[in-house]
Write a protein that holds these residues in place. Structure first.
Motif, PDB file in Angstrom:
ATOM      1  N   TYR A  35       0.816  -1.214   0.000  1.00 45.68           N
ATOM      2  CA  TYR A  35       0.000   0.000   0.000  1.00 45.68           C
ATOM      3  C   TYR A  35       0.848   1.262   0.000  1.00 45.68           C
ATOM      4  O   TYR A  35       0.342   2.354  -0.170  1.00 45.68           O
ATOM      5  CB  TYR A  35      -0.937   0.015   1.220  1.00 45.68           C
ATOM      6  CG  TYR A  35      -1.904  -1.136   1.200  1.00 45.68           C
ATOM      7  CD1 TYR A  35      -2.946  -1.173   0.269  1.00 45.68           C
ATOM      8  CD2 TYR A  35      -1.773  -2.193   2.101  1.00 45.68           C
ATOM      9  CE1 TYR A  35      -3.817  -2.247   0.250  1.00 45.68           C
ATOM     10  CE2 TYR A  35      -2.646  -3.264   2.077  1.00 45.68           C
ATOM     11  CZ  TYR A  35      -3.675  -3.288   1.145  1.00 45.68           C
ATOM     12  OH  TYR A  35      -4.546  -4.339   1.109  1.00 45.68           O
ATOM     13  N   ASP A  36       2.134   1.093   0.262  1.00 45.11           N
ATOM     14  CA  ASP A  36       2.998   2.271   0.297  1.00 45.11           C
ATOM     15  C   ASP A  36       4.330   1.941  -0.365  1.00 45.11           C
ATOM     16  O   ASP A  36       5.371   1.836   0.296  1.00 45.11           O
ATOM     17  CB  ASP A  36       3.201   2.725   1.761  1.00 45.11           C
ATOM     18  CG  ASP A  36       3.893   4.077   1.826  1.00 45.11           C
ATOM     19  OD1 ASP A  36       3.923   4.784   0.786  1.00 45.11           O
ATOM     20  OD2 ASP A  36       4.417   4.415   2.893  1.00 45.11           O
ATOM     21  N   GLY A  90      -6.162  14.675  -3.263  1.00 47.19           N
ATOM     22  CA  GLY A  90      -6.172  13.309  -2.745  1.00 47.19           C
ATOM     23  C   GLY A  90      -5.653  12.302  -3.749  1.00 47.19           C
ATOM     24  O   GLY A  90      -5.817  11.094  -3.587  1.00 47.19           O
ATOM     25  N   ASP A  92      -2.938  10.103  -5.671  1.00 48.46           N
ATOM     26  CA  ASP A  92      -1.598   9.544  -5.496  1.00 48.46           C
ATOM     27  C   ASP A  92      -1.178   8.970  -6.846  1.00 48.46           C
ATOM     28  O   ASP A  92      -1.907   8.171  -7.419  1.00 48.46           O
ATOM     29  CB  ASP A  92      -1.630   8.439  -4.439  1.00 48.46           C
ATOM     30  CG  ASP A  92      -0.240   7.941  -4.086  1.00 48.46           C
ATOM     31  OD1 ASP A  92       0.556   7.689  -5.035  1.00 48.46           O
ATOM     32  OD2 ASP A  92       0.051   7.775  -2.892  1.00 48.46           O
ATOM     33  N   GLU A  95      -1.596   5.241  -7.251  1.00 48.18           N
ATOM     34  CA  GLU A  95      -2.892   4.589  -7.028  1.00 48.18           C
ATOM     35  C   GLU A  95      -3.242   3.516  -8.070  1.00 48.18           C
ATOM     36  O   GLU A  95      -3.555   2.379  -7.729  1.00 48.18           O
ATOM     37  CB  GLU A  95      -4.003   5.641  -6.986  1.00 48.18           C
ATOM     38  CG  GLU A  95      -5.341   5.045  -6.561  1.00 48.18           C
ATOM     39  CD  GLU A  95      -6.427   6.109  -6.473  1.00 48.18           C
ATOM     40  OE1 GLU A  95      -6.276   7.073  -5.707  1.00 48.18           O
ATOM     41  OE2 GLU A  95      -7.432   5.975  -7.192  1.00 48.18           O
ATOM     42  N   ILE A  98      -1.068   0.477  -7.796  1.00 45.97           N
ATOM     43  CA  ILE A  98      -1.369  -0.331  -6.607  1.00 45.97           C
ATOM     44  C   ILE A  98      -2.633  -1.162  -6.833  1.00 45.97           C
ATOM     45  O   ILE A  98      -2.679  -2.349  -6.506  1.00 45.97           O
ATOM     46  CB  ILE A  98      -1.509   0.573  -5.350  1.00 45.97           C
ATOM     47  CG1 ILE A  98      -0.145   1.168  -5.005  1.00 45.97           C
ATOM     48  CG2 ILE A  98      -2.063  -0.224  -4.176  1.00 45.97           C
ATOM     49  CD1 ILE A  98      -0.179   2.204  -3.899  1.00 45.97           C
ATOM     50  N   ILE A  99      -3.647  -0.531  -7.418  1.00 48.38           N
ATOM     51  CA  ILE A  99      -4.899  -1.261  -7.679  1.00 48.38           C
ATOM     52  C   ILE A  99      -4.642  -2.458  -8.592  1.00 48.38           C
ATOM     53  O   ILE A  99      -5.100  -3.575  -8.336  1.00 48.38           O
ATOM     54  CB  ILE A  99      -5.963  -0.328  -8.290  1.00 48.38           C
ATOM     55  CG1 ILE A  99      -6.440   0.670  -7.229  1.00 48.38           C
ATOM     56  CG2 ILE A  99      -7.155  -1.125  -8.822  1.00 48.38           C
ATOM     57  CD1 ILE A  99      -7.324   1.771  -7.763  1.00 48.38           C
ATOM     58  N   LYS A 100      -3.853  -2.203  -9.642  1.00 48.78           N
ATOM     59  CA  LYS A 100      -3.560  -3.292 -10.575  1.00 48.78           C
ATOM     60  C   LYS A 100      -2.750  -4.400  -9.911  1.00 48.78           C
ATOM     61  O   LYS A 100      -2.988  -5.595 -10.150  1.00 48.78           O
ATOM     62  CB  LYS A 100      -2.807  -2.750 -11.798  1.00 48.78           C
ATOM     63  CG  LYS A 100      -3.714  -2.003 -12.756  1.00 48.78           C
ATOM     64  CD  LYS A 100      -3.027  -1.725 -14.072  1.00 48.78           C
ATOM     65  CE  LYS A 100      -3.603  -2.585 -15.162  1.00 48.78           C
ATOM     66  NZ  LYS A 100      -2.967  -2.344 -16.478  1.00 48.78           N
ATOM     67  N   LEU A 102      -2.777  -5.170  -6.741  1.00 45.13           N
ATOM     68  CA  LEU A 102      -3.634  -5.905  -5.808  1.00 45.13           C
ATOM     69  C   LEU A 102      -4.549  -6.871  -6.549  1.00 45.13           C
ATOM     70  O   LEU A 102      -4.775  -7.997  -6.111  1.00 45.13           O
ATOM     71  CB  LEU A 102      -4.453  -4.934  -4.962  1.00 45.13           C
ATOM     72  CG  LEU A 102      -3.654  -4.220  -3.869  1.00 45.13           C
ATOM     73  CD1 LEU A 102      -4.486  -3.100  -3.273  1.00 45.13           C
ATOM     74  CD2 LEU A 102      -3.223  -5.207  -2.784  1.00 45.13           C
ATOM     75  N   GLU A 103      -5.035  -6.397  -7.684  1.00 42.09           N
ATOM     76  CA  GLU A 103      -5.892  -7.244  -8.497  1.00 42.09           C
ATOM     77  C   GLU A 103      -5.096  -8.480  -8.949  1.00 42.09           C
ATOM     78  O   GLU A 103      -5.583  -9.601  -8.912  1.00 42.09           O
ATOM     79  CB  GLU A 103      -6.358  -6.451  -9.726  1.00 42.09           C
ATOM     80  CG  GLU A 103      -7.813  -6.645 -10.060  1.00 42.09           C
ATOM     81  CD  GLU A 103      -8.239  -5.684 -11.163  1.00 42.09           C
ATOM     82  OE1 GLU A 103      -8.897  -6.154 -12.091  1.00 42.09           O
ATOM     83  OE2 GLU A 103      -7.898  -4.489 -11.085  1.00 42.09           O
ATOM     84  N   TYR A 104      -3.870  -8.211  -9.356  1.00 37.17           N
ATOM     85  CA  TYR A 104      -2.999  -9.296  -9.801  1.00 37.17           C
ATOM     86  C   TYR A 104      -2.653 -10.228  -8.643  1.00 37.17           C
ATOM     87  O   TYR A 104      -2.581 -11.447  -8.802  1.00 37.17           O
ATOM     88  CB  TYR A 104      -1.732  -8.712 -10.423  1.00 37.17           C
ATOM     89  CG  TYR A 104      -0.761  -9.767 -10.893  1.00 37.17           C
ATOM     90  CD1 TYR A 104      -1.085 -10.612 -11.953  1.00 37.17           C
ATOM     91  CD2 TYR A 104       0.482  -9.926 -10.273  1.00 37.17           C
ATOM     92  CE1 TYR A 104      -0.211 -11.581 -12.382  1.00 37.17           C
ATOM     93  CE2 TYR A 104       1.370 -10.902 -10.693  1.00 37.17           C
ATOM     94  CZ  TYR A 104       1.021 -11.723 -11.750  1.00 37.17           C
ATOM     95  OH  TYR A 104       1.881 -12.695 -12.168  1.00 37.17           O
ATOM     96  N   LYS A 106      -4.513 -10.983  -6.153  1.00 35.06           N
ATOM     97  CA  LYS A 106      -5.653 -11.865  -5.917  1.00 35.06           C
ATOM     98  C   LYS A 106      -5.602 -13.065  -6.869  1.00 35.06           C
ATOM     99  O   LYS A 106      -5.869 -14.204  -6.481  1.00 35.06           O
ATOM    100  CB  LYS A 106      -6.956 -11.090  -6.128  1.00 35.06           C
ATOM    101  CG  LYS A 106      -7.757 -10.969  -4.860  1.00 35.06           C
ATOM    102  CD  LYS A 106      -9.102 -10.365  -5.120  1.00 35.06           C
ATOM    103  CE  LYS A 106      -8.993  -8.890  -5.375  1.00 35.06           C
ATOM    104  NZ  LYS A 106     -10.307  -8.245  -5.532  1.00 35.06           N
TER     105      LYS A 106
END
Lengths: 254, 209, 209
Positions: A35-36, A90, A92, A95, A98-100, A102-104, A106
């Motif tokens: 996340y960071d 707001g 980043d 962002e 990070i979303i991609k 996290l999706e990966y 999963k």
């Protein structure tokens, strides 16, 4: 194995399924909080791999280069002085990445589950099918009782229409052949006077006479019956029609 | 292992309790061995030599044979679709012969087939007016009905029920039990009612003048 | 047939006796049906669609499914080497996994290979998001997936399920019954849940600094 800074260069790029795979390797290796992500560090390490590949004269898949560009872009945005203003919105720069990731992640987690399940279910054994005789197709009739009735009603209707149509024609014929009908009645009565039973098919045979004549003959027969000069018998539907002089039947009965 | 089968004696005192526990343990082990054998024979599909089986369950040949005999009986007496066959010194799982007629259906692809319009018409005329001749059918339908009648005879939906007492003695047709079965009627009286007088009416209406 | 499963009520007087006899008869019939099903599934080896089974035992589909569920439990709980698996809308007999180590000793176990990481990842995406296009798979994986999809199609783990109603009408892929069989699922509904909300949560959690 030492922890020399370029030790990772020994890893061939082909070992990675794609840029995400490589990024995950780096994140796990550096124990990074997904996340960071320290984007500068990660970008540098990522580029190191790509350079190493280049040195080894290996072809680098375009996806790795696209990711490199993305990382460098994020890095530059993170370093830009106007980042403060973006903070207020707001947003980043990391962002989307990070979303991609996290999706990966999963997908990778589920891939691990699948791998384990596959190994577990590989312990299950199946039996080869028995040689079954190739039997012929067994056809099964699929019918509708309501369709049976429906078809029947339609065919009756068609039959009636046809009959009505013919009787219409008959009317016209009769108008034209009035004389002919009278003639037929006369002929029939002459025959009946002899006192014998007549077969309709014998007198009015389609093979010998025209349709018109048979029809007229039929009508003549009905006319005679109506007048009470003869009786008509037909034992079965569409069977032979017998014409008898009324005199015989009645007289004997009386 | 042999104890599983023969150990029935009672021991006195505390020994008896131990023996009982031991026997229970043996029974459990025996059932486990039987499960292993079932799994192995199932996966093998073919006959497996008793030597191979005894190697797998780690028992001597004599014990293995007696376990197999016991299993053979179990399959035979319980409501199972499969049984154990001894072929020489090998064993094989196979289906019980009485279920053969169900198994052959596996290979049968049942094809659903409907009836043609002509077949429905002809069948309807025969069903409602039986017994009837081909001539009658053709008279109502207004077309030649040789093929369709042949087809219905082949499908066993109609059959010859006699001959008409008229010149040429034409065949009379009626519907079959197969017809009732397929259409789900208990008898021809179950046919959906229809006003048959329609035809008669037409004949009567022909004007003479 | 359904009475077999639900008929538990007691009736008063003589009716009770009849009911009891009837119940016994049903139980007998049910066990006979189970034997038939075991024989059929044994002979088939492969998975048999429930429609075929219900055709063979001459019961409706719903009844067949409840008989099969009952059998599934029986195999599981009794000391048997084999078990019954539901795969989609089909059923198949197979050995219990715990006996694998004995079966391999037969020395005939077909060599089975695992899949590549790419294959597992692609399957994971297709399984969860089906039906999906190749483009979607590539979007998530971040890499070209032509070969891996071709490979999964060849292995019959995925199949084309239609075309997306979008420009170019790209093919849509979904998982097959073979996928369920290989990974031990009864249906795609069995897939371990993943928290779809993860992404949303993550977005909220991303530190701004």
């Amino acid at each position: 194995m030492t922890n020399a800074p370029h030790d990772h260069c020994t890893i061939r790029i082909k070992d990675f399924e794609g840029p995400f795979d490589l990024l995950f390797y780096l994140i796990e290796k550096n124990k990074i909080d997904i996340y960071d992500i320290p984007i500068v560090e990660i970008t540098d390490q990522y580029m190191d791999y790509l350079f190493a590949m280049q040195e080894m004269d290996l072809e680098i898949a375009s996806e790795f280069l696209v990711m490199a560009a993305t990382l460098l872009h994020i890095k530059s945005r993170m370093l830009l002085p106007e980042r403060k203003e973006q903070d207020e919105t707001g947003e980043d720069p990391r962002e989307e990445l990070i979303i991609k990731l996290l999706e990966y992640k999963k997908v990778r987690d589920f891939a691990d589950i699948l791998r384990n399940r596959e190994a577990e279910w590989r312990k299950v054994h199946y039996k080869l099918p028995e040689a079954l005789p190739e039997s012929a197709y067994e056809t099964e009739l699929e019918v509708s009782p309501s369709l049976l009735k429906e078809c029947y009603q339609k065919i009756l209707q068609a039959y009636n229409d046809r009959q009505n149509d013919e009787s219409q024609k008959m009317r016209r014929i009769i108008q034209h052949e009035r004389v002919s009908l009278r003639l037929k009645i006369k002929q029939l009565l002459d025959m009946l006077k002899k006192g014998i039973r007549l077969c309709f098919s014998a007198i009015f045979n389609l093979k010998k006479t025209s349709k018109l004549e048979v029809a007229t003959g039929f009508l003549a027969m009905l006319e005679i019956a109506k007048s009470g000069k003869a009786t008509i018998h037909q034992e079965v539907e569409f069977g032979e029609i017998y014409i008898e002089p009324r005199r015989i039947a009645r007289d004997e009965g009386a | 292992m042999e104890k599983y089968i023969s150990n029935q004696e009672e021991l006195p005192g505390t020994k008896a309790l131990n023996a009982e526990n031991e026997r229970k343990q043996h029974m459990h082990d025996l059932r486990e061995i039987e499960s292993i054998l079932e799994a192995v024979l199932f996966a093998a599909g073919d006959a497996v030599p008793v030597e191979k089986l005894s190697e797998i369950i780690n028992q001597d040949k004599k014990t293995t044979v007696s376990i197999m005999s016991n299993m053979e009986m179990k399959y035979k007496n319980s409501s199972r679709g499969i049984m154990l066959r001894r072929i020489g010194t090998s064993y094989q799982l196979c289906t019980k012969p009485e279920y053969d007629r169900y198994i052959v259906q596996l290979g049968q692809a049942r094809k659903k087939q409907g009836l043609s319009q002509a077949a429905y018409e002809t069948l309807a005329i025969i069903a409602y007016h039986q017994p009837v001749t081909k001539a009658y059918v053709e008279h109502i339908r207004g077309v030649n009905s040789d093929n369709v009648i042949m087809n219905l005879l082949e499908k066993n939906l109609i059959c010859e029920v006699g001959r008409q007492d008229s010149p040429g003695k034409p065949k009379l047709y009626g519907t079959t039990e197969e017809f009732l079965r397929v259409f789900g009627f208990s008898s021809v009286k179950d046919l959906p009612p229809i006003d048959i007088n329609d035809i008669q009416t037409v004949m009567d209406e022909i004007p003479v003048d």
